[in-house]
Design an enzyme around this catalytic site. Structure first.
Site, PDB file in Angstrom:
ATOM      1  N   CYS A  83       0.830  -1.209   0.000  1.00 47.94           N
ATOM      2  CA  CYS A  83       0.000   0.000   0.000  1.00 47.94           C
ATOM      3  C   CYS A  83       0.868   1.265   0.000  1.00 47.94           C
ATOM      4  CB  CYS A  83      -1.001  -0.029   1.153  1.00 47.94           C
ATOM      5  SG  CYS A  83      -2.326   1.208   0.966  1.00 47.94           S
ATOM      6  N   HIS A 133      -3.572  -4.955   0.715  1.00 44.88           N
ATOM      7  CA  HIS A 133      -3.147  -5.273   2.092  1.00 44.88           C
ATOM      8  C   HIS A 133      -3.295  -6.771   2.371  1.00 44.88           C
ATOM      9  CE1 HIS A 133      -2.485  -1.361   4.057  1.00 44.88           C
ATOM     10  NE2 HIS A 133      -3.444  -0.888   3.288  1.00 44.88           N
ATOM     11  N   GLU A 174      -1.908  -8.403   4.607  1.00 46.22           N
ATOM     12  CA  GLU A 174      -1.793  -8.649   6.048  1.00 46.22           C
ATOM     13  C   GLU A 174      -3.083  -8.377   6.815  1.00 46.22           C
ATOM     14  OE1 GLU A 174      -1.209  -4.198   5.913  1.00 46.22           O
ATOM     15  OE2 GLU A 174      -1.047  -5.911   4.569  1.00 46.22           O
TER      16      GLU A 174
END
Length: 234
Positions: free
Chosen positions: A97, A184, A186
């Site tokens: 990002c 993203h 994660e």
């Protein structure tokens, strides 16, 4: 063990920490499932804590942030310099990002607010170039997004790897040692949902509702984490 430096460009809001912790919890939680030999070292770069040199780690992961890469902040200027140091050192760089945008901006690309506005919820990315490290291979993959800024122009010596409907430069590499994604991998779904809800006024009710519905679709975060692990091992 592979020493991995997490360049923390922001921190999770205090009221959202109970969901999945801070970024220093989310990234190890993801990569421990595919790269148990990765040993994370944390650098709170948004508060001025940087590695002494790129040689401190074999791999660097640059996180997301509420800041923009074009903001006039001392730590952002310093991070751009450090990204160029990583490039020159041959160490691996994985940008997520803000870290994706930072790679572009630091090396001569261009980042600005996207005309499509916020990208939130689950997005499908189409692979444009099937690389040797993209194992297991997929033609497309689903990941979560949370951004307004996007890379508009790629830096020199880069290769476009994936796109989504609302994000033409979704993933790219630079040379042989740097790769980045606008999404993203994660983020767990409950964190994405909470973040959308807390930002509803800024994002817009209709887009948040669509984003929450999109969370019913499957994610491919482990496949993507495998790709980054493979890239880092090249």
């Amino acid at each position: 063990m592979t020493k991995v430096g997490l360049l923390e460009c922001d921190h999770v809001r205090e009221e959202l920490l109970p969901i999945a912790g801070d970024y220093r919890d989310m990234f190890p939680a993801l990569f421990s499932q595919v790269a148990p030999d990765w040993e994370f070292v944390f650098y709170d770069v948004c508060n001025g804590h940087f590695p002494a040199s790129a040689d401190e780690c074999e791999v660097y992961v640059c996180t997301g942030s509420k800041f923009s890469v074009y903001d006039d902040e001392p730590w952002i200027h310093r991070l751009k310099e450090f990204v160029r140091e990583i490039r020159d050192s041959g160490k691996k760089y994985l940008g997520i990002c803000f870290g994706h945008q930072m790679l572009a901006e630091a090396l001569g690309g261009k980042v600005q607010k996207s005309a499509v506005g916020w990208c939130v919820g689950l997005h499908n990315f189409q692979v444009l170039s099937q690389e040797e490290w993209m194992v297991p291979a997929r033609q497309s993959f689903n990941l979560l997004m949370m951004c307004q800024d996007q890379v508009m122009e790629l830096p020199p010596d880069s290769k476009l790897l994936a796109e989504s409907q609302d994000c033409p430069i979704g993933m790219f590499s630079v040379g042989k040692n740097m790769v980045a994604i606008q999404a993203h991998p994660e983020f767990p779904k409950p964190y994405e949902k909470a973040l959308m809800e807390i930002r509803t006024e800024r994002i817009g009710q209709a887009k948040v509702e669509m984003g929450i519905v999109s969370l019913e679709l499957p994610l491919h975060e482990l496949t993507f984490a495998n790709w980054l692990k493979n890239f880092a091992a090249l």
